[in-house]
Structures are given as structure tokens and as C-alpha cells.
Design an enzyme around this catalytic site. Sequence first.
Site, PDB file in Angstrom:
ATOM      1  N   LYS A 161       6.350  55.593  47.918  1.00 57.44           N
ATOM      2  CA  LYS A 161       5.699  57.002  47.751  1.00 57.44           C
ATOM      3  C   LYS A 161       5.854  57.387  46.089  1.00 57.44           C
ATOM      4  O   LYS A 161       5.014  57.929  45.619  1.00 57.44           O
ATOM      5  CB  LYS A 161       6.482  57.929  48.467  1.00 57.44           C
ATOM      6  N   ARG A 197      10.925  65.855  55.751  1.00 58.17           N
ATOM      7  CA  ARG A 197      11.462  64.519  56.269  1.00 58.17           C
ATOM      8  C   ARG A 197      11.518  64.825  57.787  1.00 58.17           C
ATOM      9  O   ARG A 197      12.340  63.990  58.369  1.00 58.17           O
ATOM     10  CB  ARG A 197      12.795  64.284  55.568  1.00 58.17           C
ATOM     11  N   ARG A 206      15.855  47.084  44.469  1.00 61.53           N
ATOM     12  CA  ARG A 206      15.479  48.137  43.495  1.00 61.53           C
ATOM     13  C   ARG A 206      16.726  48.330  42.663  1.00 61.53           C
ATOM     14  O   ARG A 206      17.749  48.395  43.014  1.00 61.53           O
ATOM     15  CB  ARG A 206      15.169  49.168  44.487  1.00 61.53           C
ATOM     16  N   ARG A 239      21.488  52.254  43.190  1.00 61.33           N
ATOM     17  CA  ARG A 239      21.860  53.493  43.680  1.00 61.33           C
ATOM     18  C   ARG A 239      23.035  53.388  44.761  1.00 61.33           C
ATOM     19  O   ARG A 239      22.921  52.356  45.872  1.00 61.33           O
ATOM     20  CB  ARG A 239      20.766  54.271  44.449  1.00 61.33           C
ATOM     21  N   ARG A 254      19.281  54.341  56.410  1.00 64.09           N
ATOM     22  CA  ARG A 254      18.129  55.336  55.900  1.00 64.09           C
ATOM     23  C   ARG A 254      17.018  54.980  56.913  1.00 64.09           C
ATOM     24  O   ARG A 254      16.160  55.846  57.040  1.00 64.09           O
ATOM     25  CB  ARG A 254      17.930  55.033  54.656  1.00 64.09           C
TER      26      ARG A 254
HETATM   27  P1  AMP Z   1      14.910  59.616  48.549  1.00 65.07           P
HETATM   28  O1  AMP Z   1      15.041  59.284  47.107  1.00 65.07           O
HETATM   29  O2  AMP Z   1      13.383  60.345  48.811  1.00 65.07           O
HETATM   30  O3  AMP Z   1      14.882  58.255  49.401  1.00 65.07           O
HETATM   31  O4  AMP Z   1      16.170  60.514  48.843  1.00 65.07           O
HETATM   32  C1  AMP Z   1      17.388  59.971  48.528  1.00 65.07           C
HETATM   33  C2  AMP Z   1      18.197  60.814  49.624  1.00 65.07           C
HETATM   34  O5  AMP Z   1      18.146  62.185  49.549  1.00 65.07           O
HETATM   35  C3  AMP Z   1      17.965  60.524  51.201  1.00 65.07           C
HETATM   36  O6  AMP Z   1      18.470  59.796  51.698  1.00 65.07           O
HETATM   37  C4  AMP Z   1      18.512  61.891  51.732  1.00 65.07           C
HETATM   38  O7  AMP Z   1      19.941  62.008  51.823  1.00 65.07           O
HETATM   39  C5  AMP Z   1      18.314  63.151  50.601  1.00 65.07           C
HETATM   40  N1  AMP Z   1      17.011  63.718  50.781  1.00 65.07           N
HETATM   41  C6  AMP Z   1      15.748  63.673  50.043  1.00 65.07           C
HETATM   42  N2  AMP Z   1      14.769  64.096  50.494  1.00 65.07           N
HETATM   43  C7  AMP Z   1      15.112  64.787  51.564  1.00 65.07           C
HETATM   44  C8  AMP Z   1      14.813  65.718  52.408  1.00 65.07           C
HETATM   45  N3  AMP Z   1      13.457  66.223  52.454  1.00 65.07           N
HETATM   46  N4  AMP Z   1      15.381  66.344  53.691  1.00 65.07           N
HETATM   47  C9  AMP Z   1      16.727  65.657  53.640  1.00 65.07           C
HETATM   48  N5  AMP Z   1      17.269  64.764  52.787  1.00 65.07           N
HETATM   49  C10 AMP Z   1      16.492  64.420  51.886  1.00 65.07           C
END
Ligand code: AMP
Length: 215
Positions: A13, A88, A127, A162, A173
Amino acid sequence: MKLILLGAPGAGKGTVAKQLTAIDGSVQISTGDILRGAVQAGTELGKEAEGYMNRGDLVPDSLIMGIMEKRLQEPDCQSGFLLDGFPRTIPQAEALKVILNKLKIKLDMVAEIDVPRDVIFDRLCTRRTCENSDCQAIYNIKSMAPKKEGICDKCGSPIVQRADETQEAIGHRLDTYNEKTAPLTGFYKKEGLLKTITGTSSEVVVSAIKAELKK
Ligand code: AMP
């Protein structure tokens, strides 16, 4: 363009969003990037979010909606936005619908990027991310290594794995995605906005999105 990019963590994404912003200046809004920035800056938001993030759990909807309601009203969103990692959950999608109605914003499309789980798992394990919260450039030690090992090509900061990209957190996840986020495809199908794009190359996905937008 006003788009939501749906897809599991590691579906691409962020990469696709960056390529799309170059087309018409629409801004990429990544809730993950915003939260990592807050964790690094040690803000109240960051302190609340960090534990959930490190475990690979979702941050509570109320925290996310507070961020997004403000963010969508910033002037740079007027020329368009690409929502990356948001919404999400169904409650987030419902709350977003209310905000967009209030702001009289109409979405062009919800693009679901569909990538097989084994490809995603491999991608996330390899990654690496620039630790500078203003940069957060993404690399892959197998397919897109930085020119100098461990150093970001763009800003010279260290690149790191990360905390939520250990095998255990990645598995969690992906399960969380299937349970909480995958149902959004049904939600947006009903709204007549969903387009599913199958592809592991960002160029292919970007071309497919551009073609859909022209229809
Ligand atoms: P990402 O980089 O989008 O994979 O986000 C990393 C982490 O941030 C996720 O595993 C969640 O813990 C948190 N996170 C990001 N976006 C959201 C969202 N829209 N709702 C809830 N948690 C989020």
C-alpha cells in the site's frame, strides 16, 4: 484523487501510494507512519499507541479517529488523498463515512491490493525501514537493499527492522488483518466503491488503479 488503499500489511500500500502521489499531488496519509512518528517523538499519542503496535495489535479506534478527523481537514487534503492503512475496522469505516459526508468529500474508489500470504510473510521478514520519522523510506534486504548497508539512501539515517516485524508479530498482524480489516471489502462492495487488484508488482497495481480511475 481520493482513494482508500486496502490490503494486508506488506501488500504494498505504501509503495503504491507514493507512486500515485507523484501523478497529481494527492497526499499519502499513513496512520502507521503518523503513529511511528508519535512514538519516536515520545508524545502522549505515541505512549498510548506503542504497546499495541509492538504486539501487532490495532490501536483503539478512538485514538485513530481523533487523528484522522483532524488530518482530513488540513488544506493539503483538498487536492486529494490516499489513505494507507486506514480504515482498518468496520467502526473506523463507519466513522470515516460520517466525517466525509460532513466535509462533503466523495471517495473515487477503494482499491484492495490482493497479495498471497506467503509472499507477504517473506516481504515483511526482509523489510527494513528508515528510522527517521520524517523519512520512513522502505527497503528490502533481498530485493531493494540500500546502496550502503544499513544506511538510508534518501536521508542517511540508519535503517532498522521494525519492532512489529519479527516473525511472531508479523503472524499476529496478518491474523488481525483477516479478522478485523478483511471484512471492510464487504462494506465497500456494498457502497459500490471496491475494486480488487491482484498483483505483486507496484507498477502493475498502479497501472490498474489508473485504468480504473479513467473508467
Ligand atoms: P502499518 O504501518 O500501517 O502496518 O501500521 C503499523 C501499526 O500501527 C499497526 O500494526 C497498528 O498497531 C497501528 N495502526 C496503523 N493504522 C491503524 C489503524 N487504522 N487502526 C488501528 N491501528 C493502526
